[in-house]
Design a protein around this motif. Structure first.
Motif, mmCIF file in Angstrom:
data_model
loop_
_atom_site.group_PDB
_atom_site.id
_atom_site.type_symbol
_atom_site.label_atom_id
_atom_site.label_comp_id
_atom_site.label_asym_id
_atom_site.label_seq_id
_atom_site.Cartn_x
_atom_site.Cartn_y
_atom_site.Cartn_z
ATOM 1 N N LEU A 144 24.908 69.181 92.344
ATOM 2 C CA LEU A 144 26.256 69.227 91.771
ATOM 3 C C LEU A 144 26.432 70.312 90.709
ATOM 4 O O LEU A 144 27.571 70.558 90.265
ATOM 5 C CB LEU A 144 26.621 67.866 91.177
ATOM 6 N N LYS A 145 25.356 70.928 90.278
ATOM 7 C CA LYS A 145 25.442 72.024 89.298
ATOM 8 C C LYS A 145 26.164 71.609 88.018
ATOM 9 O O LYS A 145 26.908 72.397 87.416
ATOM 10 C CB LYS A 145 26.163 73.234 89.911
ATOM 11 N N GLY A 146 25.963 70.373 87.606
ATOM 12 C CA GLY A 146 26.546 69.907 86.360
ATOM 13 C C GLY A 146 27.961 69.377 86.464
ATOM 14 O O GLY A 146 28.505 68.862 85.480
ATOM 15 N N ARG A 147 28.584 69.483 87.651
ATOM 16 C CA ARG A 147 29.946 68.975 87.834
ATOM 17 C C ARG A 147 29.898 67.512 88.278
ATOM 18 O O ARG A 147 28.902 67.032 88.802
ATOM 19 C CB ARG A 147 30.701 69.798 88.881
ATOM 20 N N GLU A 148 31.023 66.828 88.112
ATOM 21 C CA GLU A 148 31.155 65.488 88.672
ATOM 22 C C GLU A 148 31.439 65.608 90.170
ATOM 23 O O GLU A 148 32.087 66.573 90.604
ATOM 24 C CB GLU A 148 32.291 64.721 87.986
ATOM 25 N N PRO A 149 30.972 64.662 90.975
ATOM 26 C CA PRO A 149 31.291 64.720 92.405
ATOM 27 C C PRO A 149 32.786 64.531 92.638
ATOM 28 O O PRO A 149 33.451 63.787 91.910
ATOM 29 C CB PRO A 149 30.490 63.555 92.989
ATOM 30 N N VAL A 150 33.301 65.232 93.639
ATOM 31 C CA VAL A 150 34.702 65.051 94.034
ATOM 32 C C VAL A 150 34.715 64.022 95.152
ATOM 33 O O VAL A 150 34.279 64.298 96.264
ATOM 34 C CB VAL A 150 35.340 66.371 94.495
ATOM 35 N N THR A 151 35.228 62.841 94.877
ATOM 36 C CA THR A 151 35.206 61.751 95.849
ATOM 37 C C THR A 151 36.540 61.679 96.599
ATOM 38 O O THR A 151 37.426 62.508 96.413
ATOM 39 C CB THR A 151 34.936 60.417 95.143
ATOM 40 N N ARG A 152 36.677 60.643 97.400
ATOM 41 C CA ARG A 152 37.933 60.425 98.114
ATOM 42 C C ARG A 152 38.931 59.626 97.280
ATOM 43 O O ARG A 152 40.080 59.446 97.703
ATOM 44 C CB ARG A 152 37.663 59.667 99.414
ATOM 45 N N ALA A 153 38.515 59.155 96.131
ATOM 46 C CA ALA A 153 39.319 58.172 95.397
ATOM 47 C C ALA A 153 40.156 58.756 94.267
ATOM 48 O O ALA A 153 40.781 58.008 93.521
ATOM 49 C CB ALA A 153 38.397 57.078 94.833
ATOM 50 N N GLY A 154 40.212 60.083 94.116
ATOM 51 C CA GLY A 154 40.874 60.653 92.949
ATOM 52 C C GLY A 154 42.269 61.201 93.157
ATOM 53 O O GLY A 154 42.877 61.699 92.209
ATOM 54 N N ALA A 155 42.816 61.140 94.371
ATOM 55 C CA ALA A 155 44.157 61.703 94.614
ATOM 56 C C ALA A 155 45.215 60.931 93.847
ATOM 57 O O ALA A 155 45.182 59.694 93.797
ATOM 58 C CB ALA A 155 44.465 61.685 96.104
ATOM 59 N N ARG A 156 46.182 61.660 93.276
ATOM 60 C CA ARG A 156 47.238 61.027 92.484
ATOM 61 C C ARG A 156 48.613 61.446 93.004
ATOM 62 O O ARG A 156 48.778 62.596 93.468
ATOM 63 C CB ARG A 156 47.109 61.426 91.016
ATOM 64 N N PRO A 157 49.612 60.565 92.921
ATOM 65 C CA PRO A 157 50.963 60.967 93.313
ATOM 66 C C PRO A 157 51.385 62.240 92.591
ATOM 67 O O PRO A 157 51.171 62.375 91.382
ATOM 68 C CB PRO A 157 51.817 59.776 92.889
ATOM 69 N N GLY A 158 51.952 63.169 93.330
ATOM 70 C CA GLY A 158 52.333 64.462 92.780
ATOM 71 C C GLY A 158 51.353 65.560 93.122
ATOM 72 O O GLY A 158 51.700 66.750 93.070
ATOM 73 N N ASP A 159 50.115 65.205 93.456
ATOM 74 C CA ASP A 159 49.132 66.221 93.851
ATOM 75 C C ASP A 159 49.580 66.932 95.120
ATOM 76 O O ASP A 159 50.273 66.356 95.967
ATOM 77 C CB ASP A 159 47.765 65.586 94.111
#
Length: 329
Positions: free
Chosen positions: A144-159
């Motif tokens: 991950l090179k120090g980043r947080e993983p990008v999961t499927r659960a982070g989408a928000r209305p307006g994205d």
């Protein structure tokens, strides 16, 4: 090399396979010991595994062993990239019949090695077993090179929703092969050897992607995973989807709306992600829709309507998916 796997023997085959790979800095200790050692500077390891079964996921009359190796590695390495991670290594589990010519597993390894090299990863080790049906299992690892993983659960209305890579090409190639043809070659090759945009995963993470996945089961199916995990509705705009002229020609020849392939065809391993609405997208990403509040259950719509045509792959559903060919009757 002449002869069969049975004539070469287990340890002879292992020697032939390991002789065809090269190391990378991340693979600190490769094949030859009880286990491999792979560097994990981030202290977290992203891992994914997949299985390819002859007759279910590939056919030897359609794809060479080299093609299968590229495809097997690609579909796992794409999962690593879709988490926002950088691929580091793969492990191979291989089941082959004793009567299989030795050239098949060695060419398979050449394909795995070359795909790993394209992604910046190494082959760390594996195992071989005798069996009746060729089975290729790949486990891929990433950093991950120090980043947080990008999961499927982070989408928000307006994205906004954006994609990078080809959509529907593998399905169109499958349609061509199913009818005994080998051209247009670009689509056939897309089915045989997908080309995931590996660098786009970490790049998307750096640009603030809120959710991300690769397109393995189809755009609608895989965005559906994000919609359910994030509890949102995702709307795709069909006018924003790219349908090449040659794909339209194939669709006309076989009686299929090419948009069906773009929306539901699997195994392209493009990457789709959601981003905050003000994001200036990285190069080559294309905006194709938006994230909305769910009107009822989380779901995916196309032009604000439900897509009610068949598509997407379910391993325990009906056979014959465009991305997962069954043997010809």
């Amino acid at each position: 090399m002449k002869g069969t796997v049975g004539e070469l023997g287990e340890f002879g085959l292992i020697r032939e396979l390991t002789a065809r790979i090269s190391s990378t800095p991340a693979v600190r200790l490769g094949p030859g010991d009880d286990a491999a050692v792979v560097a994990a500077p981030d202290r977290r390891v992203v891992a994914s595994t997949d299985i390819l079964l002859e007759g279910r996921h590939f056919r030897r009359d359609w794809s060479t062993a080299y093609d299968v190796g590229r495809k097997a590695a690609a579909q796992n390495l794409a999962d690593i990239a879709a988490m926002g991670a950088v691929p580091t290594a793969v492990l191979l589990g291989l089941v082959v019949p004793a009567e299989l010519p030795v050239t098949w597993p060695t060419e398979l390894m050449d394909g795995i090695h070359d795909e790993c090299r394209a992604a910046g990863a190494g082959v760390a080790g594996g195992d071989v077993v005798r069996g009746e049906t060729i089975t290729v299992s790949i486990t891929a690892l990433g950093d991950l090179k120090g980043r947080e993983p990008v999961t499927r659960a982070g989408a928000r209305p307006g994205d906004l929703v954006a994609v990078i890579g080809w959509l529907g090409w593998s399905a169109a190639g499958h349609a061509v092969l199913s009818r005994g043809f080998r051209s247009p070659r670009a689509f056939v090759e897309a089915h045989r050897r997908p080309e995931p945009p590996y660098a786009a995963g970490p790049s998307g993470a750096e640009f603030g992607a809120t959710a991300m996945t690769d397109i393995s089961d189809g755009l609608i199916a895989d965005l559906g995973h994000i919609a359910r995990a994030s509890k949102v509705r995702i709307n795709i705009r069909s006018v924003a989807l790219d349908v090449p002229a040659q794909m339209s020609d194939i669709g006309s020849a076989v009686g299929v709306d090419p948009l069906q392939w773009v929306l539901t065809g699997g195994e392209d391993h493009a990457i789709v992600a959601t981003f905050p609405p003000e994001t200036k997208l990285p190069a080559r990403w294309r905006r194709i829709g938006e994230v909305l509040h769910p009107s009822a259950l989380p779901r995916v719509t196309v032009d604000d309507a439900a897509w009610d045509q068949a598509g997407g792959w379910d391993h325990f559903g009906s056979p014959g998916s465009p991305g997962n060919p069954e043997p010809a009757a």
